[in-house]
Design a protein around this motif. Structure first.
Motif, PDB file in Angstrom:
ATOM      1  N   ALA A 153     -73.189  62.073  -7.026  1.00  0.00           N
ATOM      2  CA  ALA A 153     -73.688  62.543  -8.312  1.00  0.00           C
ATOM      3  C   ALA A 153     -72.534  62.852  -9.257  1.00  0.00           C
ATOM      4  O   ALA A 153     -72.657  62.755 -10.472  1.00  0.00           O
ATOM      5  CB  ALA A 153     -74.558  63.778  -8.110  1.00  0.00           C
TER       6      ALA A 153
ATOM      7  N   SER B 178     -69.943  58.848 -11.524  1.00  0.00           N
ATOM      8  CA  SER B 178     -71.034  57.984 -11.984  1.00  0.00           C
ATOM      9  C   SER B 178     -70.798  56.502 -11.701  1.00  0.00           C
ATOM     10  O   SER B 178     -71.726  55.793 -11.354  1.00  0.00           O
ATOM     11  CB  SER B 178     -71.295  58.223 -13.462  1.00  0.00           C
ATOM     12  OG  SER B 178     -70.091  58.158 -14.168  1.00  0.00           O
TER      13      SER B 178
ATOM     14  N   ILE C  56     -73.334  54.178  -9.414  1.00  0.00           N
ATOM     15  CA  ILE C  56     -74.057  52.985  -9.863  1.00  0.00           C
ATOM     16  C   ILE C  56     -73.699  51.785  -8.986  1.00  0.00           C
ATOM     17  O   ILE C  56     -74.541  50.927  -8.707  1.00  0.00           O
ATOM     18  CB  ILE C  56     -73.751  52.704 -11.347  1.00  0.00           C
ATOM     19  CG1 ILE C  56     -74.271  53.865 -12.195  1.00  0.00           C
ATOM     20  CG2 ILE C  56     -74.395  51.417 -11.809  1.00  0.00           C
ATOM     21  CD1 ILE C  56     -73.793  53.857 -13.609  1.00  0.00           C
TER      22      ILE C  56
ATOM     23  N   LEU D 271     -79.686  65.815  -9.014  1.00  0.00           N
ATOM     24  CA  LEU D 271     -78.501  66.282  -9.738  1.00  0.00           C
ATOM     25  C   LEU D 271     -78.286  65.505 -11.029  1.00  0.00           C
ATOM     26  O   LEU D 271     -77.871  66.068 -12.043  1.00  0.00           O
ATOM     27  CB  LEU D 271     -77.265  66.171  -8.841  1.00  0.00           C
ATOM     28  CG  LEU D 271     -77.160  67.197  -7.713  1.00  0.00           C
ATOM     29  CD1 LEU D 271     -75.898  66.984  -6.905  1.00  0.00           C
ATOM     30  CD2 LEU D 271     -77.185  68.615  -8.268  1.00  0.00           C
ATOM     31  N   VAL D 272     -78.556  64.204 -11.000  1.00  0.00           N
ATOM     32  CA  VAL D 272     -78.342  63.393 -12.203  1.00  0.00           C
ATOM     33  C   VAL D 272     -79.305  63.818 -13.306  1.00  0.00           C
ATOM     34  O   VAL D 272     -78.970  63.796 -14.492  1.00  0.00           O
ATOM     35  CB  VAL D 272     -78.495  61.888 -11.863  1.00  0.00           C
ATOM     36  CG1 VAL D 272     -78.573  61.058 -13.123  1.00  0.00           C
ATOM     37  CG2 VAL D 272     -77.340  61.432 -10.995  1.00  0.00           C
TER      38      VAL D 272
ATOM     39  N   VAL E  12     -76.382  72.577 -17.666  1.00  0.00           N
ATOM     40  CA  VAL E  12     -74.991  72.114 -17.694  1.00  0.00           C
ATOM     41  C   VAL E  12     -74.224  72.857 -18.779  1.00  0.00           C
ATOM     42  O   VAL E  12     -73.083  73.293 -18.578  1.00  0.00           O
ATOM     43  CB  VAL E  12     -74.947  70.587 -17.921  1.00  0.00           C
ATOM     44  CG1 VAL E  12     -73.517  70.091 -17.962  1.00  0.00           C
ATOM     45  CG2 VAL E  12     -75.717  69.863 -16.824  1.00  0.00           C
TER      46      VAL E  12
ATOM     47  N   HIS F  64     -70.874  75.417 -18.706  1.00  0.00           N
ATOM     48  CA  HIS F  64     -69.666  75.307 -19.539  1.00  0.00           C
ATOM     49  C   HIS F  64     -69.337  76.625 -20.205  1.00  0.00           C
ATOM     50  O   HIS F  64     -68.189  77.060 -20.213  1.00  0.00           O
ATOM     51  CB  HIS F  64     -69.856  74.216 -20.591  1.00  0.00           C
ATOM     52  CG  HIS F  64     -69.530  72.875 -20.063  1.00  0.00           C
ATOM     53  ND1 HIS F  64     -68.261  72.346 -20.113  1.00  0.00           N
ATOM     54  CD2 HIS F  64     -70.292  71.954 -19.446  1.00  0.00           C
ATOM     55  CE1 HIS F  64     -68.265  71.166 -19.546  1.00  0.00           C
ATOM     56  NE2 HIS F  64     -69.491  70.895 -19.135  1.00  0.00           N
TER      57      HIS F  64
ATOM     58  N   MET G 158     -75.237  65.026 -15.232  1.00  0.00           N
ATOM     59  CA  MET G 158     -73.822  65.421 -15.231  1.00  0.00           C
ATOM     60  C   MET G 158     -73.229  65.205 -16.624  1.00  0.00           C
ATOM     61  O   MET G 158     -73.583  64.264 -17.322  1.00  0.00           O
ATOM     62  CB  MET G 158     -73.048  64.571 -14.232  1.00  0.00           C
ATOM     63  CG  MET G 158     -73.459  64.787 -12.802  1.00  0.00           C
ATOM     64  SD  MET G 158     -72.813  66.290 -12.110  1.00  0.00           S
ATOM     65  CE  MET G 158     -74.284  66.983 -11.447  1.00  0.00           C
ATOM     66  N   GLN G 159     -72.273  66.021 -16.941  1.00  0.00           N
ATOM     67  CA  GLN G 159     -71.762  66.017 -18.294  1.00  0.00           C
ATOM     68  C   GLN G 159     -70.757  64.890 -18.537  1.00  0.00           C
ATOM     69  O   GLN G 159     -70.870  64.130 -19.478  1.00  0.00           O
ATOM     70  CB  GLN G 159     -71.086  67.373 -18.573  1.00  0.00           C
ATOM     71  CG  GLN G 159     -70.703  67.571 -20.025  1.00  0.00           C
ATOM     72  CD  GLN G 159     -71.928  67.727 -20.895  1.00  0.00           C
ATOM     73  OE1 GLN G 159     -72.966  68.159 -20.443  1.00  0.00           O
ATOM     74  NE2 GLN G 159     -71.832  67.366 -22.159  1.00  0.00           N
ATOM     75  N   ASN G 160     -69.787  64.774 -17.609  1.00  0.00           N
ATOM     76  CA  ASN G 160     -68.667  63.869 -17.878  1.00  0.00           C
ATOM     77  C   ASN G 160     -69.009  62.418 -17.578  1.00  0.00           C
ATOM     78  O   ASN G 160     -68.321  61.730 -16.853  1.00  0.00           O
ATOM     79  CB  ASN G 160     -67.428  64.301 -17.082  1.00  0.00           C
ATOM     80  CG  ASN G 160     -67.787  64.519 -15.618  1.00  0.00           C
ATOM     81  OD1 ASN G 160     -68.959  64.428 -15.254  1.00  0.00           O
ATOM     82  ND2 ASN G 160     -66.790  64.779 -14.794  1.00  0.00           N
ATOM     83  N   THR G 161     -70.123  61.948 -18.127  1.00  0.00           N
ATOM     84  CA  THR G 161     -70.498  60.558 -17.925  1.00  0.00           C
ATOM     85  C   THR G 161     -69.687  59.684 -18.868  1.00  0.00           C
ATOM     86  O   THR G 161     -69.491  60.028 -20.023  1.00  0.00           O
ATOM     87  CB  THR G 161     -71.988  60.352 -18.252  1.00  0.00           C
ATOM     88  OG1 THR G 161     -72.612  61.617 -18.253  1.00  0.00           O
ATOM     89  CG2 THR G 161     -72.618  59.445 -17.258  1.00  0.00           C
ATOM     90  N   LEU G 162     -69.229  58.555 -18.335  1.00  0.00           N
ATOM     91  CA  LEU G 162     -68.506  57.623 -19.191  1.00  0.00           C
ATOM     92  C   LEU G 162     -69.507  56.931 -20.111  1.00  0.00           C
ATOM     93  O   LEU G 162     -70.671  56.771 -19.775  1.00  0.00           O
ATOM     94  CB  LEU G 162     -67.798  56.571 -18.335  1.00  0.00           C
ATOM     95  CG  LEU G 162     -66.600  57.069 -17.532  1.00  0.00           C
ATOM     96  CD1 LEU G 162     -66.234  56.052 -16.474  1.00  0.00           C
ATOM     97  CD2 LEU G 162     -65.422  57.301 -18.452  1.00  0.00           C
TER      98      LEU G 162
ATOM     99  N   THR H  43     -71.315  53.827 -18.623  1.00  0.00           N
ATOM    100  CA  THR H  43     -72.440  53.882 -17.707  1.00  0.00           C
ATOM    101  C   THR H  43     -73.764  54.101 -18.422  1.00  0.00           C
ATOM    102  O   THR H  43     -74.806  54.109 -17.771  1.00  0.00           O
ATOM    103  CB  THR H  43     -72.245  55.017 -16.692  1.00  0.00           C
ATOM    104  OG1 THR H  43     -72.043  56.216 -17.413  1.00  0.00           O
ATOM    105  CG2 THR H  43     -71.075  54.743 -15.785  1.00  0.00           C
TER     106      THR H  43
ATOM    107  N   ARG I  50     -74.259  48.775 -16.565  1.00  0.00           N
ATOM    108  CA  ARG I  50     -74.749  49.333 -15.296  1.00  0.00           C
ATOM    109  C   ARG I  50     -75.096  48.217 -14.319  1.00  0.00           C
ATOM    110  O   ARG I  50     -74.762  48.276 -13.134  1.00  0.00           O
ATOM    111  CB  ARG I  50     -75.996  50.185 -15.552  1.00  0.00           C
ATOM    112  CG  ARG I  50     -75.721  51.473 -16.288  1.00  0.00           C
ATOM    113  CD  ARG I  50     -77.026  52.142 -16.645  1.00  0.00           C
ATOM    114  NE  ARG I  50     -77.617  52.754 -15.466  1.00  0.00           N
ATOM    115  CZ  ARG I  50     -77.575  54.059 -15.224  1.00  0.00           C
ATOM    116  NH1 ARG I  50     -77.008  54.859 -16.078  1.00  0.00           N
ATOM    117  NH2 ARG I  50     -78.108  54.553 -14.155  1.00  0.00           N
TER     118      ARG I  50
END
Lengths: 263, 264
Positions: free
Chosen positions: A88, A91, A95, A147-148, A155, A159, B1-5, B8, B14
Motif C-alpha cells: 500500500a 504505489s 500496480i 489502505l489505498v 491522511v 499530516h 495514500m498521499q505520496n502517489t506519483l 499512477t 497503470r
C-alpha cells in the motif's frame, strides 16, 4: 401458556436451535425406521463421535489438525498484513504486482493441494503452507484495498499532527480499516478450515479429514458420521469464537457491530 | 495514500506498469530456474510450464476434462442459484419468517462445504447430482442470505409508491423488490461463483468426479511437476475468467440500478 409462547418468541437461543433440533429429531425418526447402514441413528453417531475424537483420538488426530490450522492461519495473517502495508505504501510496485496477486487469488486454493503435496511432501508442512499461502493472499488484498481507499481526511489529520511511520500504521491506518480486516479474517478462517480438511483428505493418514475419508472407504459409516459432525462443529465453533473476539475489537476501533451489519 | 506519483493516476500508465509487472514476474521465474536458484524439484521453469500448457490445450482428453468441469460447475451453480434466489426473496418479503430462521442460517453458513462429501459420494456416486449437492451445500446459504439482505434495503418511498399505485404483490415483487436487490444479489452470485468453482474442483480431487481436478490428481500420482504446474495455472485462469465475468455482471446490475430502485 401465553407466557411460554412469549418466552419462546423472545429467546434467541430457542430461535437459533428450533430448526436444527427439528432436523435432528426428524433424522432420528427416519434413520431408526430406515435402518440403512449409511444413516446410523443419532445415538450411534454420538457414541462414535466420543470413541473417535475422545481420548487417544483427540491427541492423534484433532490436535495435529488444529495445530496445522493455527500455524497456517496465524502466519498467513501476519504475512498478509506485513506485505499488505508494504504494497500500500509503494504505489508503482503495487500496480506492478497486483495482476499476479489477483490471479493467485482467483485460483481456487484447494486446487493447490496436489502441487504442494508434490513439492512439500505429505505432512504438516504441506497443510500449513497451503493455508498460510491462501490466508496471506486474502488478508493482503483486503489490507491493500482498505489502505489505498482510506479517507483522505484521515491522511490530512496525520499530516497536521505529524503522525508518521509505525505509529501512523498501527495507531491510525490499520485501526481505520479494522472492520474490513476483521471481516477478511473471518472469511480466511473459514477458508483455512476447508483447506485443512481437503488437504488431509487428499494426502494424509492422520487428522480429522483423513480419518473421515478413510472410515468411509473402510465402510465404518458411524465413524464417517463422527468425522462429518466434527468438521461441522469446527466450522460453526471457530466462527462463533472469532465473532466473540471480533465484537470487542470492533468496539475499540469505534465502530459498533450493528453499524457494520447494516452496511 | 498521499505520496502517489502522478504517473499512477493515469489509466494507460497503470496498465503499462501492470503489464511490465507480469513480464518481470515471468522473467524472474525463468532466470531463477536457469541459474538454479529455483530447484527443478520445486518448480519447473516458466518456459517449460508454458510449453506444457500449450501442449495440453489441443489434447482431446484435456478438452473434455475442461468441458466436464465447466458444465458440471455451471449446472450445480445454476440449480443452487435458481433455488436460493426465489427463497431468499420470499424471506425478504416475510420479516416474521426471517426472524425465525436468520440466526440458524447464519450459523449454518460457516460449515465447510466439504462436510457432506463422504456421505454424498456413498449415496450418489460421483455423478452430476453429487457435484450439485456439494455446490448447493457450499453456496446456497451465501446466496440466500445475500438475497434476503438485499431485498430488505428497498427504500420506504419505493414501497409507498407501490402501495399508492395499488401494485399487486407479484408485480410489487418483480418491479420493486427485485431491481432494488439486484446489485446485492449480483455481489452474492459473484462470491458464490468463485466458491462453487472451488467446490467443483474439490469434488474432482477427492470424489473422483471427471474434470480438471481429476487430471491434477493423476499428475500428482505420476509426480509430473510441469504438468501439475500447467494444470494448476490453468485452474487459476479458469477462476480468473469466472471472476471477471461475474464482476461484469455485478457492474451491469449496479448500472441498471437507477433511481427507480430507490435504495440509497
Amino acid at each position: 401458556m401465553k407466557e411460554i409462547l412469549l418466552a419462546v418468541r423472545h429467546s434467541r437461543w430457542l430461535k437459533f436451535m428450533a430448526l436444527p433440533l427439528l432436523l435432528i429429531v426428524a433424522y432420528q425418526l427416519w434413520a431408526s425406521n430406515a435402518e440403512s447402514p449409511f444413516f446410523p441413528t443419532v445415538g450411534v453417531i454420538a457414541g462414535a463421535f466420543l470413541d473417535t475424537w475422545g481420548g487417544a483420538g483427540f491427541v492423534e488426530n484433532v490436535v495435529p489438525s488444529l495445530t496445522n490450522l493455527a500455524v497456517g492461519y496465524i502466519s498467513g495473517v501476519v504475512l498478509g498484513l506485513a506485505f499488505g502495508v508494504l504494497l500500500a505504501k509503494t504505489s508503482v510496485i503495487r500496480i506492478a504486482v497486483m495482476p499476479i496477486i489477483s490471479f493467485l487469488l482467483a485460483l481456487p486454493a484447494v486446487a493447490l493441494v496436489p502441487l504442494f503435496i508434490t513439492v512439500a511432501g505429505i505432512g504438516p508442512a504441506m497443510s500449513q503452507s497451503i493455508i498460510a499461502f491462501a490466508v496471506t493472499l486474502y488478508v493482503l488484498v483486503n489490507t491493500v484495498d482498505g489502505l489505498v481507499n482510506v479517507d483522505s481526511g484521515l491522511v490530512d489529520v496525520n499530516h497536521v499532527f505529524r503522525i508518521r511511520g509505525w505509529r501512523q500504521i498501527f495507531l491510525v491506518l490499520l485501526p481505520s480499516i479494522a472492520p474490513r480486516l476483521l471481516g477478511a479474517g473471518r472469511a480466511a478462517l473459514s477458508l483455512s478450515i476447508l483447506i485443512m480438511v481437503v488437504s488431509e483428505m487428499v494426502g494424509a493418514s492422520s487428522g480429522i479429514g483423513a480419518v473421515t475419508l478413510l472410515s468411509q472407504q473402510s465402510f465404518q459409516y458411524s465413524t464417517m458420521w463422527a468425522g462429518m459432525v466434527m468438521v461441522a462443529i469446527l466450522g460453526i465453533g471457530l466462527n462463533a469464537l472469532y465473532l466473540m473476539f471480533e465484537r470487542p475489537m470492533l468496539r475499540r476501533s469505534g465502530i459498533s457491530p450493528l453499524a457494520r451489519t447494516m452496511k | 495514500m498521499q505520496n502517489t506519483l502522478k504517473l499512477t493516476s493515469n489509466k494507460w500508465a497503470r496498465l503499462g506498469i501492470s503489464l511490465c509487472g507480469v513480464f518481470a514476474f515471468f522473467i524472474l521465474w525463468e532466470s531463477a530456474s536457469r541459474t538454479g536458484l529455483l530447484r527443478s524439484d520445486v518448480a519447473p521453469s516458466f518456459m517449460d510450464t508454458a510449453a506444457e500448457l500449450g501442449a495440453l490445450i489441443p489434447e482431446p482428453q484435456f478438452q473434455s476434462a475442461v468441458g466436464d468441469t465447466l458444465s458440471s460447475w455451471l449446472f450445480g451453480f445454476a440449480v443452487t442459484a435458481g433455488l436460493a434466489i426465489p427463497i431468499g426473496l420470499l424471506f425478504g418479503a416475510n420479516p416474521w419468517a426471517w426472524k425465525w430462521f436468520n440466526s440458524t442460517f447464519e450459523a449454518i453458513r460457516p460449515i465447510p462445504p466439504i462436510v457432506l462429501l463422504p456421505l454424498a459420494i456413498l449415496v450418489m456416486g460421483s455423478g452430476r447430482s453429487f457435484t450439485t449437492v456439494m455446490i448447493a451445500q457450499g453456496v446456497f446459504w451465501i446466496i440466500l442470505l445475500q438475497v434476503t439482505y438485499g431485498s430488505t434495503v428497498i427504500s420506504p418511498v419505493a414501497l409507498d409508491t407501490a402501495t399508492v399505485f395499488k401494485v399487486g404483490p407479484w408485480r410489487r415483487y418483480l418491479i420493486f423488490r427485485l431491481p432494488s436487490a439486484a446489485p446485492i444479489i449480483a455481489t452474492g452470485l459473484r462470491i458464490a461463483a468463485g466458491i462453487s468453482l472451488a467446490v467443483e474442483i474439490m469434488s474432482e480431487l477427492i470424489g473422483g468426479v471427471p474434470g480438471v481436478g481429476q487430471l491434477l490428481i493423476a499428475a500428482q500420482a505420476g509426480n509430473d511437476l510441469p504438468l501439475i504446474y500447467a494444470l494448476t495455472g490453468f485452474t487459476g485462469l479458469l477462476g480468473l475468467v469466472v471472476a471477471v465475468l461475474f464482476r461484469g455482471l455485478e457492474r451491469v446490475a449496479l448500472k441498471n440500478h437507477g433511481p427507480k430502485g430507490g435504495a440509497e
